[in-house]
Design an enzyme around this catalytic site. Sequence first.
Site, mmCIF file in Angstrom:
data_model
loop_
_atom_site.group_PDB
_atom_site.id
_atom_site.type_symbol
_atom_site.label_atom_id
_atom_site.label_comp_id
_atom_site.label_asym_id
_atom_site.label_seq_id
_atom_site.Cartn_x
_atom_site.Cartn_y
_atom_site.Cartn_z
ATOM 1 N N SER A 129 -38.207 21.719 -17.179
ATOM 2 C CA SER A 129 -39.220 21.905 -18.223
ATOM 3 C C SER A 129 -38.666 22.274 -19.592
ATOM 4 O O SER A 129 -39.431 22.421 -20.544
ATOM 5 C CB SER A 129 -40.225 22.967 -17.784
ATOM 6 N N SER B 62 -48.198 17.439 -20.378
ATOM 7 C CA SER B 62 -47.725 18.325 -21.449
ATOM 8 C C SER B 62 -48.067 17.805 -22.832
ATOM 9 O O SER B 62 -48.024 16.590 -23.081
ATOM 10 C CB SER B 62 -46.204 18.419 -21.333
ATOM 11 N N GLU C 218 -46.141 17.920 -25.145
ATOM 12 C CA GLU C 218 -44.900 17.298 -25.625
ATOM 13 C C GLU C 218 -45.047 15.768 -25.618
ATOM 14 O O GLU C 218 -44.343 15.074 -26.350
ATOM 15 C CB GLU C 218 -43.738 17.775 -24.741
ATOM 16 N N TYR D 112 -37.608 14.469 -22.003
ATOM 17 C CA TYR D 112 -38.605 15.235 -21.249
ATOM 18 C C TYR D 112 -40.010 14.674 -21.502
ATOM 19 O O TYR D 112 -40.781 14.453 -20.566
ATOM 20 C CB TYR D 112 -38.531 16.718 -21.673
ATOM 21 N N ASP E 296 -38.073 19.281 -1.945
ATOM 22 C CA ASP E 296 -37.648 18.917 -3.296
ATOM 23 C C ASP E 296 -38.488 17.717 -3.732
ATOM 24 O O ASP E 296 -38.643 16.758 -2.952
ATOM 25 C CB ASP E 296 -36.147 18.552 -3.247
ATOM 26 N N GLY F 126 -43.070 23.817 -7.801
ATOM 27 C CA GLY F 126 -42.739 24.601 -8.995
ATOM 28 C C GLY F 126 -43.292 26.010 -8.914
ATOM 29 O O GLY F 126 -43.604 26.625 -9.934
HETATM 30 N N1 GDD Z 1 -36.095 27.020 -27.210
HETATM 31 C C1 GDD Z 1 -35.845 27.208 -28.513
HETATM 32 N N2 GDD Z 1 -34.768 27.951 -28.895
HETATM 33 N N3 GDD Z 1 -36.674 26.637 -29.408
HETATM 34 C C2 GDD Z 1 -36.433 26.856 -30.721
HETATM 35 C C3 GDD Z 1 -35.353 27.626 -31.181
HETATM 36 C C4 GDD Z 1 -34.470 28.195 -30.209
HETATM 37 O O1 GDD Z 1 -33.492 28.883 -30.527
HETATM 38 N N4 GDD Z 1 -35.389 27.667 -32.529
HETATM 39 C C5 GDD Z 1 -36.440 26.945 -32.910
HETATM 40 N N5 GDD Z 1 -37.081 26.443 -31.821
HETATM 41 C C6 GDD Z 1 -38.244 25.556 -31.856
HETATM 42 C C7 GDD Z 1 -38.023 24.234 -31.104
HETATM 43 O O2 GDD Z 1 -37.270 23.339 -31.926
HETATM 44 C C8 GDD Z 1 -39.470 23.807 -30.894
HETATM 45 O O3 GDD Z 1 -39.958 23.166 -32.046
HETATM 46 C C9 GDD Z 1 -40.234 25.133 -30.731
HETATM 47 O O4 GDD Z 1 -39.323 26.156 -31.157
HETATM 48 C C10 GDD Z 1 -40.695 25.441 -29.322
HETATM 49 O O5 GDD Z 1 -39.594 25.296 -28.427
HETATM 50 P P1 GDD Z 1 -39.724 25.767 -26.889
HETATM 51 O O6 GDD Z 1 -40.223 27.163 -26.817
HETATM 52 O O7 GDD Z 1 -38.413 25.476 -26.249
HETATM 53 O O8 GDD Z 1 -40.903 24.886 -26.311
HETATM 54 P P2 GDD Z 1 -41.238 23.315 -26.441
HETATM 55 O O9 GDD Z 1 -42.406 23.185 -27.371
HETATM 56 O O10 GDD Z 1 -40.044 22.513 -26.743
HETATM 57 O O11 GDD Z 1 -41.696 22.950 -24.957
HETATM 58 C C11 GDD Z 1 -42.552 23.808 -24.196
HETATM 59 O O12 GDD Z 1 -43.875 23.404 -24.353
HETATM 60 C C12 GDD Z 1 -44.201 22.125 -23.794
HETATM 61 C C13 GDD Z 1 -45.673 21.888 -24.070
HETATM 62 O O13 GDD Z 1 -45.813 21.364 -25.343
HETATM 63 C C14 GDD Z 1 -42.094 23.759 -22.747
HETATM 64 O O14 GDD Z 1 -42.784 24.740 -22.017
HETATM 65 C C15 GDD Z 1 -42.383 22.412 -22.123
HETATM 66 O O15 GDD Z 1 -42.050 22.432 -20.726
HETATM 67 C C16 GDD Z 1 -43.873 22.127 -22.314
HETATM 68 O O16 GDD Z 1 -44.209 20.894 -21.728
#
Ligand code: GDD
Length: 328
Positions: free
Chosen positions: A82, A127, A129, A151, A56, A8
């Site tokens: 991710s 994570s 998550e 995920y 991979d 990665g």
């Molecule tokens: N991506 C995205 N796009 N998220 C949105 C949006 C949008 O338009 N609108 C609201 N959100 C909200 C999502 O529903 C979620 O609750 C929050 O924003 C964060 O979304 P992301 O930034 O996509 O991150 P994530 O929390 O789902 O996951 C990330 O963090 C994890 C660690 O907790 C990723 O980096 C994962 O790979 C990582 O493991």
Amino acid sequence: MKRALITGVTGQDGLYLSELLLSKGYEVYGLIRGQNNPKAELVRRTVPGVKLLTGDITDLASLIRAFGEAQPDEVYNLGAISFVAYSWENAKLTSDVTGQGVLNVLEATRLYAGDDISKVRFYQASSSEMFGKVQDVPQRETTLLWPRSPYGVAKVFGHYMTINYRESYGMHASSGILFNHESPRRGPEFVTRKVTQAVARISLGLQDSISLGNLDAKRDWGFAGDYVDAMWRMLQQDEADDYVVATGETHSIRELLDVAFSHVGIDDWEGKVVQDPRFFRPAEVDLLIGDPTKARERLDWTPKVGFLELVRMMVESDVAQQKELAGR
Ligand code: GDD
């Protein structure tokens, strides 16, 4: 000179970790997937000292070859699909890469170590998550895992497999339960970068509005540059273990919007944000906030960049990038 192998390596964390390890004098090998991977150029440009190997994490034989070439003392498994939202549409692929991929890297590590399991140390990018429908506030290493996305389920598999290799083979295998971590290098599909990029474009008159999903979700957002240091510290301990890596603060998407827009002089953003059902998730993780006490006490790790500084840094970087693109 210590040798490290990073899967990665093309991602945000791979780049920061490569810089950190190179600055410490490591010989760094990065695993690059696929034919003519478009991100290989980014790695060559950003961290020219990294030696790239093809492989991979879903292909054990390719990993065995890469281990043979890299001869690593430390392995950092950052490779994964991710993006949480994508995982519902590609659940099987996500479990193959983000879940089973961990098993392959662990197995390659074990085979490479042979009779001397102490010859190599392993880091797994777990994570927050995995906490999903959270059972404790704040979440810590002992909190029951309740993943809410394919995920998250795949990450739980990788997390327990890492613990199992530690317990079964005595492998120095540590798992970092990292809460959301961001930077100007973050992919634009994640909410922080999506917001900072759009705010930059709106401030420059290049775009009118941004479409988002759930604005009420809360995340514990830190700076990726700080978090890779915690990964390295885990592998320098006498004993392998699991650690929550977080800031201990939580903020909603609305607060993210407040800080990002106000940094470009826009105080009332309501008219510039459109809520679009396409960006809502089938099951949401409503609240993440980590308790990093163990990392602070055992690893002597604390985050240096706070939420305000992080968001401002990202907005400024995007304004500069958008100006450059517009000027071309
Ligand atoms: N991506 C995205 N796009 N998220 C949105 C949006 C949008 O338009 N609108 C609201 N959100 C909200 C999502 O529903 C979620 O609750 C929050 O924003 C964060 O979304 P992301 O930034 O996509 O991150 P994530 O929390 O789902 O996951 C990330 O963090 C994890 C660690 O907790 C990723 O980096 C994962 O790979 C990582 O493991």
